[in-house]
Scaffold this motif. Structure first.
Motif, PDB file in Angstrom:
ATOM      1  N   GLY A  22      -0.373  -6.654   8.340  1.00  0.00           N
ATOM      2  CA  GLY A  22      -1.368  -6.257   9.314  1.00  0.00           C
ATOM      3  C   GLY A  22      -0.877  -5.215  10.289  1.00  0.00           C
ATOM      4  N   SER A  23       0.281  -4.626  10.006  1.00  0.00           N
ATOM      5  CA  SER A  23       0.836  -3.630  10.932  1.00  0.00           C
ATOM      6  C   SER A  23       1.191  -2.344  10.198  1.00  0.00           C
ATOM      7  N   TYR A  24       2.364  -2.289   9.578  1.00  0.00           N
ATOM      8  CA  TYR A  24       2.740  -1.070   8.864  1.00  0.00           C
ATOM      9  C   TYR A  24       1.715  -0.728   7.784  1.00  0.00           C
ATOM     10  N   ARG A  25       1.359  -1.714   6.998  1.00  0.00           N
ATOM     11  CA  ARG A  25       0.428  -1.450   5.900  1.00  0.00           C
ATOM     12  C   ARG A  25      -0.958  -1.072   6.421  1.00  0.00           C
ATOM     13  N   ARG A  26      -1.367  -1.718   7.491  1.00  0.00           N
ATOM     14  CA  ARG A  26      -2.648  -1.362   8.100  1.00  0.00           C
ATOM     15  C   ARG A  26      -2.598   0.053   8.659  1.00  0.00           C
ATOM     16  N   ALA A  27      -1.439   0.415   9.231  1.00  0.00           N
ATOM     17  CA  ALA A  27      -1.277   1.772   9.765  1.00  0.00           C
ATOM     18  C   ALA A  27      -1.292   2.812   8.643  1.00  0.00           C
ATOM     19  N   ILE A  28      -0.724   2.481   7.494  1.00  0.00           N
ATOM     20  CA  ILE A  28      -0.794   3.384   6.336  1.00  0.00           C
ATOM     21  C   ILE A  28      -2.256   3.612   5.962  1.00  0.00           C
ATOM     22  N   ALA A  29      -2.992   2.510   5.815  1.00  0.00           N
ATOM     23  CA  ALA A  29      -4.394   2.618   5.407  1.00  0.00           C
ATOM     24  C   ALA A  29      -5.210   3.410   6.434  1.00  0.00           C
ATOM     25  N   ASP A  30      -4.976   3.140   7.723  1.00  0.00           N
ATOM     26  CA  ASP A  30      -5.683   3.879   8.773  1.00  0.00           C
ATOM     27  C   ASP A  30      -5.392   5.372   8.689  1.00  0.00           C
ATOM     28  N   THR A  31      -4.108   5.688   8.492  1.00  0.00           N
ATOM     29  CA  THR A  31      -3.683   7.089   8.482  1.00  0.00           C
ATOM     30  C   THR A  31      -4.274   7.830   7.295  1.00  0.00           C
ATOM     31  N   VAL A  32      -4.206   7.225   6.128  1.00  0.00           N
ATOM     32  CA  VAL A  32      -4.762   7.868   4.937  1.00  0.00           C
ATOM     33  C   VAL A  32      -6.272   8.043   5.098  1.00  0.00           C
ATOM     34  N   GLU A  33      -6.922   7.024   5.613  1.00  0.00           N
ATOM     35  CA  GLU A  33      -8.367   7.108   5.820  1.00  0.00           C
ATOM     36  C   GLU A  33      -8.714   8.239   6.792  1.00  0.00           C
ATOM     37  N   HIS A  34      -7.943   8.352   7.858  1.00  0.00           N
ATOM     38  CA  HIS A  34      -8.202   9.382   8.872  1.00  0.00           C
ATOM     39  C   HIS A  34      -8.056  10.792   8.288  1.00  0.00           C
ATOM     40  N   PHE A  35      -6.967  11.006   7.535  1.00  0.00           N
ATOM     41  CA  PHE A  35      -6.689  12.360   7.038  1.00  0.00           C
ATOM     42  C   PHE A  35      -7.432  12.695   5.737  1.00  0.00           C
ATOM     43  N   THR A  36      -8.147  11.719   5.180  1.00  0.00           N
ATOM     44  CA  THR A  36      -9.038  12.032   4.051  1.00  0.00           C
ATOM     45  C   THR A  36     -10.496  12.012   4.532  1.00  0.00           C
ATOM     46  N   ASN A  37     -10.660  12.192   5.846  1.00  0.00           N
ATOM     47  CA  ASN A  37     -12.007  12.275   6.428  1.00  0.00           C
ATOM     48  C   ASN A  37     -12.845  11.031   6.137  1.00  0.00           C
ATOM     49  N   ARG A  38     -12.159   9.890   6.152  1.00  0.00           N
ATOM     50  CA  ARG A  38     -12.782   8.574   5.970  1.00  0.00           C
ATOM     51  C   ARG A  38     -13.385   8.377   4.591  1.00  0.00           C
ATOM     52  N   VAL A  39     -12.916   9.143   3.633  1.00  0.00           N
ATOM     53  CA  VAL A  39     -13.416   9.013   2.260  1.00  0.00           C
ATOM     54  C   VAL A  39     -12.624   7.968   1.488  1.00  0.00           C
ATOM     55  N   TYR A  40     -11.328   7.878   1.751  1.00  0.00           N
ATOM     56  CA  TYR A  40     -10.458   6.989   0.958  1.00  0.00           C
ATOM     57  C   TYR A  40      -9.581   6.140   1.865  1.00  0.00           C
ATOM     58  N   ARG A  41      -9.664   4.827   1.692  1.00  0.00           N
ATOM     59  CA  ARG A  41      -8.786   3.896   2.394  1.00  0.00           C
ATOM     60  C   ARG A  41      -8.021   3.097   1.336  1.00  0.00           C
ATOM     61  N   PRO A  42      -6.708   3.280   1.223  1.00  0.00           N
ATOM     62  CA  PRO A  42      -5.958   2.599   0.173  1.00  0.00           C
ATOM     63  C   PRO A  42      -5.947   1.085   0.374  1.00  0.00           C
ATOM     64  N   THR A  43      -6.028   0.361  -0.729  1.00  0.00           N
ATOM     65  CA  THR A  43      -5.939  -1.094  -0.708  1.00  0.00           C
ATOM     66  C   THR A  43      -4.478  -1.525  -0.714  1.00  0.00           C
ATOM     67  N   ASP A  44      -4.237  -2.809  -0.514  1.00  0.00           N
ATOM     68  CA  ASP A  44      -2.877  -3.341  -0.625  1.00  0.00           C
ATOM     69  C   ASP A  44      -2.299  -3.052  -2.007  1.00  0.00           C
ATOM     70  N   VAL A  45      -3.131  -3.158  -3.023  1.00  0.00           N
ATOM     71  CA  VAL A  45      -2.662  -2.901  -4.396  1.00  0.00           C
ATOM     72  C   VAL A  45      -2.278  -1.429  -4.547  1.00  0.00           C
ATOM     73  N   ASP A  46      -3.061  -0.534  -3.966  1.00  0.00           N
ATOM     74  CA  ASP A  46      -2.719   0.896  -4.017  1.00  0.00           C
ATOM     75  C   ASP A  46      -1.344   1.148  -3.390  1.00  0.00           C
ATOM     76  N   ILE A  47      -1.114   0.512  -2.240  1.00  0.00           N
ATOM     77  CA  ILE A  47       0.162   0.704  -1.535  1.00  0.00           C
ATOM     78  C   ILE A  47       1.304   0.076  -2.327  1.00  0.00           C
ATOM     79  N   ASP A  48       1.071  -1.107  -2.902  1.00  0.00           N
ATOM     80  CA  ASP A  48       2.091  -1.747  -3.735  1.00  0.00           C
ATOM     81  C   ASP A  48       2.442  -0.872  -4.935  1.00  0.00           C
ATOM     82  N   ASN A  49       1.417  -0.303  -5.564  1.00  0.00           N
ATOM     83  CA  ASN A  49       1.658   0.544  -6.731  1.00  0.00           C
ATOM     84  C   ASN A  49       2.510   1.752  -6.359  1.00  0.00           C
ATOM     85  N   LEU A  50       2.236   2.340  -5.194  1.00  0.00           N
ATOM     86  CA  LEU A  50       3.041   3.475  -4.736  1.00  0.00           C
ATOM     87  C   LEU A  50       4.487   3.039  -4.526  1.00  0.00           C
TER      88      LEU A  50
END
Length: 262
Positions: A22-50
């Motif tokens: 709920g912290s680092y991973r949430r911050a990753i998702a927030d950041t990606v969402e912000h810089f993709t103009n709110r089009v894409y928010r990565p899931t936990d699985v997306d982050i795990d895969n990376l």
């Protein structure tokens, strides 16, 4: 009484000492969402895969990579994008640390702890030295170790002190601080929750075969929600070189270490 053990333990922090779902991973998702103009928010699985690729231990780099991959999937090139890394880091930190640089008020304030100080005291009583090697910034690592756990000047190598994992330079530096000139090379147990952590052990072993190296995996809480995700994550860590994978770091007891005949 627990007999003396010829081993030292080095812990990763994120996903091992504290739950960063709920912290680092949430911050990753927030950041990606912000810089993709709110089009894409990565899931936990997306982050795990990376992270399973073994080279994205730095969450700022990981955030940037997910942003790049989103736009590349839309037909753009990396050269066209020219992302501003500093702006990505600044936004990430505003979510993770918060908006007040003196009194942090971000996600870091609410990270659940995954071990208790008593566990570390038991290791000390068993003559097992311990320290921390983490890709977290020194400020973030110190916050959890000293402010949350109450440790006094623990041995710590953080982001600013060494190259990122899986480069083992920081692991060697931690060991040097812990051994303090001890003439007999002790077994090193490195405890982590990612492929990069296990690869760090493998690289250290390749550089120094004069001691025994043991990679111990720990399942971060977010992958324990279903049996399928748990089993897949265990398999990933074992394939990356883990000797064993625990649900919680405190399962790595002095007795368990002795069973390995260290």
């Amino acid at each position: 009484m627990t007999k003396q053990t010829n081993a030292i333990i080095v812990f990763d922090i994120d996903g091992v000492i504290r739950d960063v779902g709920g912290s680092y991973r949430r911050a990753i998702a927030d950041t990606v969402e912000h810089f993709t103009n709110r089009v894409y928010r990565p899931t936990d699985v997306d982050i795990d895969n990376l992270k399973s690729e073994g080279i994205w231990n730095n969450d700022w780099d990981g955030s940037q990579e997910l942003i790049y991959r989103h736009f590349v999937s839309q037909g753009k090139t990396r050269e066209q994008l020219q992302l501003n890394y500093e702006k990505i880091v600044t936004y990430f930190q505003s979510r993770y640390r918060g908006t007040d640089p003196e009194n942090w008020n971000g996600y870091i304030c609410n990270e659940p702890l995954l071990l208790q100080p008593r566990y570390l005291e038991e290791l000390t009583q068993a003559d097992i030295s311990w320290g921390f090697f983490s890709g977290a910034t020194r400020g973030s690592a110190t916050y959890v170790l000293e402010k949350r756990l109450g440790l006094k000047s623990p041995v710590l190598i953080a982001m600013e002190d060494a190259p990122g994992k899986p480069d083992p330079t920081g692991l060697f530096a931690t060991i040097n601080l812990l051994e303090k000139g001890f003439d007999k090379k002790q077994t090193v147990i490195y405890v982590g929750d990612t492929v990069a952590d296990m690869h760090t052990v493998e690289k250290a072993r390749n550089l120094d075969s004069s001691r025994k190296w043991v990679g111990v995996g720990v399942l971060p809480p977010h992958v324990q929600e279903t049996a399928a995700r748990r089993d897949a994550y265990v398999a990933t860590l074992m394939k990356a070189g883990a000797k064993i994978v625990f649900n919680n770091v405190q399962e790595l007891t002095p007795v368990k270490i002795q069973e390995w005949e260290i």
